[in-house]
Design a protein around this motif. Structure first.
Motif, PDB file in Angstrom:
ATOM      1  N   PRO A  10       0.823  -1.215   0.000  1.00 22.58           N
ATOM      2  CA  PRO A  10       0.000   0.000   0.000  1.00 22.58           C
ATOM      3  C   PRO A  10       0.856   1.263   0.000  1.00 22.58           C
ATOM      4  N   MET A  11       0.410   2.282  -0.743  1.00 29.59           N
ATOM      5  CA  MET A  11       1.105   3.562  -0.803  1.00 29.59           C
ATOM      6  C   MET A  11       0.081   4.679  -0.811  1.00 29.59           C
ATOM      7  N   GLY A  12       0.468   5.851  -0.304  1.00 29.50           N
ATOM      8  CA  GLY A  12      -0.395   7.015  -0.341  1.00 29.50           C
ATOM      9  C   GLY A  12      -0.423   7.638  -1.723  1.00 29.50           C
ATOM     10  N   ARG A  13      -1.549   8.275  -2.051  1.00 30.60           N
ATOM     11  CA  ARG A  13      -1.690   8.881  -3.369  1.00 30.60           C
ATOM     12  C   ARG A  13      -0.655   9.972  -3.603  1.00 30.60           C
ATOM     13  N   LYS A  14      -0.463  10.857  -2.632  1.00 27.09           N
ATOM     14  CA  LYS A  14       0.452  12.000  -2.803  1.00 27.09           C
ATOM     15  C   LYS A  14       1.884  11.525  -3.018  1.00 27.09           C
ATOM     16  N   ARG A  15       2.320  10.559  -2.227  1.00 31.30           N
ATOM     17  CA  ARG A  15       3.688  10.066  -2.382  1.00 31.30           C
ATOM     18  C   ARG A  15       3.872   9.398  -3.736  1.00 31.30           C
ATOM     19  N   THR A  16       2.858   8.632  -4.157  1.00 30.79           N
ATOM     20  CA  THR A  16       2.930   7.970  -5.461  1.00 30.79           C
ATOM     21  C   THR A  16       2.993   8.994  -6.586  1.00 30.79           C
ATOM     22  N   GLU A  17       2.131  10.010  -6.510  1.00 31.72           N
ATOM     23  CA  GLU A  17       2.112  11.049  -7.541  1.00 31.72           C
ATOM     24  C   GLU A  17       3.444  11.780  -7.611  1.00 31.72           C
ATOM     25  N   ASP A  18       3.992  12.151  -6.481  1.00 26.73           N
ATOM     26  CA  ASP A  18       5.267  12.875  -6.463  1.00 26.73           C
ATOM     27  C   ASP A  18       6.388  12.030  -7.056  1.00 26.73           C
ATOM     28  N   ALA A  19       6.396  10.727  -6.742  1.00 26.92           N
ATOM     29  CA  ALA A  19       7.459   9.855  -7.226  1.00 26.92           C
ATOM     30  C   ALA A  19       7.361   9.654  -8.737  1.00 26.92           C
ATOM     31  N   ILE A  20       6.154   9.448  -9.234  1.00 25.15           N
ATOM     32  CA  ILE A  20       5.971   9.258 -10.676  1.00 25.15           C
ATOM     33  C   ILE A  20       6.307  10.539 -11.423  1.00 25.15           C
ATOM     34  N   ARG A  21       5.860  11.684 -10.916  1.00 26.11           N
ATOM     35  CA  ARG A  21       6.128  12.953 -11.583  1.00 26.11           C
ATOM     36  C   ARG A  21       7.631  13.217 -11.664  1.00 26.11           C
ATOM     37  N   ALA A  22       8.364  12.895 -10.609  1.00 24.56           N
ATOM     38  CA  ALA A  22       9.810  13.132 -10.600  1.00 24.56           C
ATOM     39  C   ALA A  22      10.539  12.229 -11.594  1.00 24.56           C
ATOM     40  N   ALA A  23       9.951  11.074 -11.916  1.00 26.90           N
ATOM     41  CA  ALA A  23      10.607  10.118 -12.807  1.00 26.90           C
ATOM     42  C   ALA A  23      10.327  10.383 -14.283  1.00 26.90           C
ATOM     43  N   LEU A  24       9.344  11.250 -14.573  1.00 26.99           N
ATOM     44  CA  LEU A  24       8.950  11.500 -15.963  1.00 26.99           C
ATOM     45  C   LEU A  24       9.412  12.879 -16.419  1.00 26.99           C
ATOM     46  N   PRO A  25       9.678  13.051 -17.718  1.00 32.84           N
ATOM     47  CA  PRO A  25      10.062  14.363 -18.242  1.00 32.84           C
ATOM     48  C   PRO A  25       8.846  15.283 -18.335  1.00 32.84           C
ATOM     49  N   GLU A  26       9.109  16.573 -18.524  1.00 36.15           N
ATOM     50  CA  GLU A  26       8.022  17.551 -18.619  1.00 36.15           C
ATOM     51  C   GLU A  26       7.097  17.269 -19.789  1.00 36.15           C
ATOM     52  N   ASP A  27       7.600  16.592 -20.815  1.00 40.76           N
ATOM     53  CA  ASP A  27       6.774  16.304 -21.987  1.00 40.76           C
ATOM     54  C   ASP A  27       5.806  15.151 -21.753  1.00 40.76           C
ATOM     55  N   LEU A  28       5.905  14.489 -20.593  1.00 43.58           N
ATOM     56  CA  LEU A  28       4.944  13.467 -20.166  1.00 43.58           C
ATOM     57  C   LEU A  28       4.407  13.887 -18.793  1.00 43.58           C
ATOM     58  N   PRO A  29       3.643  14.965 -18.746  1.00 42.32           N
ATOM     59  CA  PRO A  29       3.204  15.496 -17.454  1.00 42.32           C
ATOM     60  C   PRO A  29       2.200  14.575 -16.754  1.00 42.32           C
ATOM     61  N   VAL A  30       2.378  14.410 -15.445  1.00 43.79           N
ATOM     62  CA  VAL A  30       1.411  13.670 -14.631  1.00 43.79           C
ATOM     63  C   VAL A  30       0.283  14.625 -14.275  1.00 43.79           C
ATOM     64  N   LEU A  31      -0.939  14.272 -14.655  1.00 45.02           N
ATOM     65  CA  LEU A  31      -2.079  15.169 -14.503  1.00 45.02           C
ATOM     66  C   LEU A  31      -3.044  14.741 -13.400  1.00 45.02           C
ATOM     67  N   GLU A  32      -3.015  13.461 -13.042  1.00 48.16           N
ATOM     68  CA  GLU A  32      -3.962  12.961 -12.053  1.00 48.16           C
ATOM     69  C   GLU A  32      -3.519  11.568 -11.612  1.00 48.16           C
ATOM     70  N   VAL A  33      -3.695  11.257 -10.335  1.00 50.21           N
ATOM     71  CA  VAL A  33      -3.369   9.935  -9.809  1.00 50.21           C
ATOM     72  C   VAL A  33      -4.508   9.462  -8.918  1.00 50.21           C
ATOM     73  N   ARG A  34      -4.880   8.216  -9.078  1.00 45.35           N
ATOM     74  CA  ARG A  34      -5.929   7.610  -8.253  1.00 45.35           C
ATOM     75  C   ARG A  34      -5.481   6.228  -7.816  1.00 45.35           C
ATOM     76  N   MET A  35      -5.618   5.923  -6.539  1.00 43.13           N
ATOM     77  CA  MET A  35      -5.252   4.619  -6.018  1.00 43.13           C
ATOM     78  C   MET A  35      -6.504   3.738  -5.997  1.00 43.13           C
ATOM     79  N   VAL A  36      -6.386   2.519  -6.540  1.00 43.03           N
ATOM     80  CA  VAL A  36      -7.507   1.575  -6.574  1.00 43.03           C
ATOM     81  C   VAL A  36      -7.022   0.216  -6.078  1.00 43.03           C
ATOM     82  N   ASP A  37      -7.980  -0.625  -5.653  1.00 42.69           N
ATOM     83  CA  ASP A  37      -7.573  -1.963  -5.217  1.00 42.69           C
ATOM     84  C   ASP A  37      -7.515  -2.905  -6.420  1.00 42.69           C
ATOM     85  N   ASP A  38      -7.047  -4.113  -6.182  1.00 42.41           N
ATOM     86  CA  ASP A  38      -6.793  -5.044  -7.282  1.00 42.41           C
ATOM     87  C   ASP A  38      -8.066  -5.549  -7.947  1.00 42.41           C
ATOM     88  N   ARG A  39      -9.224  -5.330  -7.315  1.00 42.60           N
ATOM     89  CA  ARG A  39     -10.484  -5.769  -7.928  1.00 42.60           C
ATOM     90  C   ARG A  39     -10.967  -4.792  -8.994  1.00 42.60           C
TER      91      ARG A  39
END
Length: 222
Positions: free
Chosen positions: A72-101
């Protein structure tokens, strides 16, 4: 747990293929420090899936990738980590955490909205044919499939088509069985107008699916 991530694809990267984009994301998620789930077998890779492949040369503000996490991970931490790993030309616009179902994005997509800009002498004639196209019950098109070419009735696959000053906005079916691409639509309109297809810039605005009551909703809201 899974992270559904909506991202954009800016013009500078529009000629990056979907396969190259997949490979890039596989490398990028390894740099996030997140607990990424990996596939089993001889060639393990991060478990992820895209909502819909974006064609070469197109841009978008509504691409969705689903990444499976092993803890399990928090939405904010996940969003920050993904955004830092991607270039500006692939902007992260929204993140939602869902379960495996939760259903995979690819299984949810029913339609897509596009903004198409046309350039060239034939563009006005193409735009002028939109009312005629929407007034027909049948528009035969030749569609390329994995098994070859086949004739389809393209008209029911075009849910909405609105002229704009530069081209048109379109809502098109996008399922495994029923789909039509904006560039094929441009070709059909050009054929009706009797002109060569003008240069088209295609931008995906939204991916849509149906909720439990059959109502159309943006994919990230399902």
């Amino acid at each position: 747990m899974r992270a559904m991530i909506r991202f954009g694809k800016q013009p500078r990267l529009r000629f990056i293929s979907h396969l190259d984009l997949q490979r890039f994301f596989q490398r990028a998620v390894n740099r996030t420090g997140l607990p990424i789930a990996w596939s089993q077998g001889f060639n393990p890779h991060p478990v992820m899936s895209f909502g819909s492949a974006l064609a070469l040369g197109w841009t978008s503000e509504y691409e969705v990738i689903d990444i499976k996490l092993s803890a399990p991970m928090g939405r904010k931490r996940t969003e920050d980590a993904i955004r830092a790993a991607l270039p500006e030309d692939l902007p992260v616009l929204e993140v939602r955490m869902v379960d495996d179902r939760h259903a995979a994005p690819m299984a949810l997509v029913k339609m897509a909205d596009y903004r198409v800009s046309l350039e060239g002498e034939g563009a006005p004639a193409v735009i002028a044919r939109i009312p005629e196209f929407m007034g027909r019950e049948t528009v035969i098109a030749v569609k390329k499939t994995k098994s070859g070419e086949k004739e389809i009735n393209a008209r029911p696959l075009v849910i909405d088509l609105t002229p704009t000053e530069a081209g048109f906005d379109a809502r098109l079916m996008l399922t495994e069985r029923d789909s039509i691409k904006p560039d094929l639509l441009v070709s059909l309109l050009s054929e009706m107008a009797g002109v060569e297809p003008p240069e088209a810039r295609i931008h995906r605005v939204m991916l849509l699916g149906e909720d439990s009551e059959g109502r159309l909703r943006p994919l990230m809201e399902l």
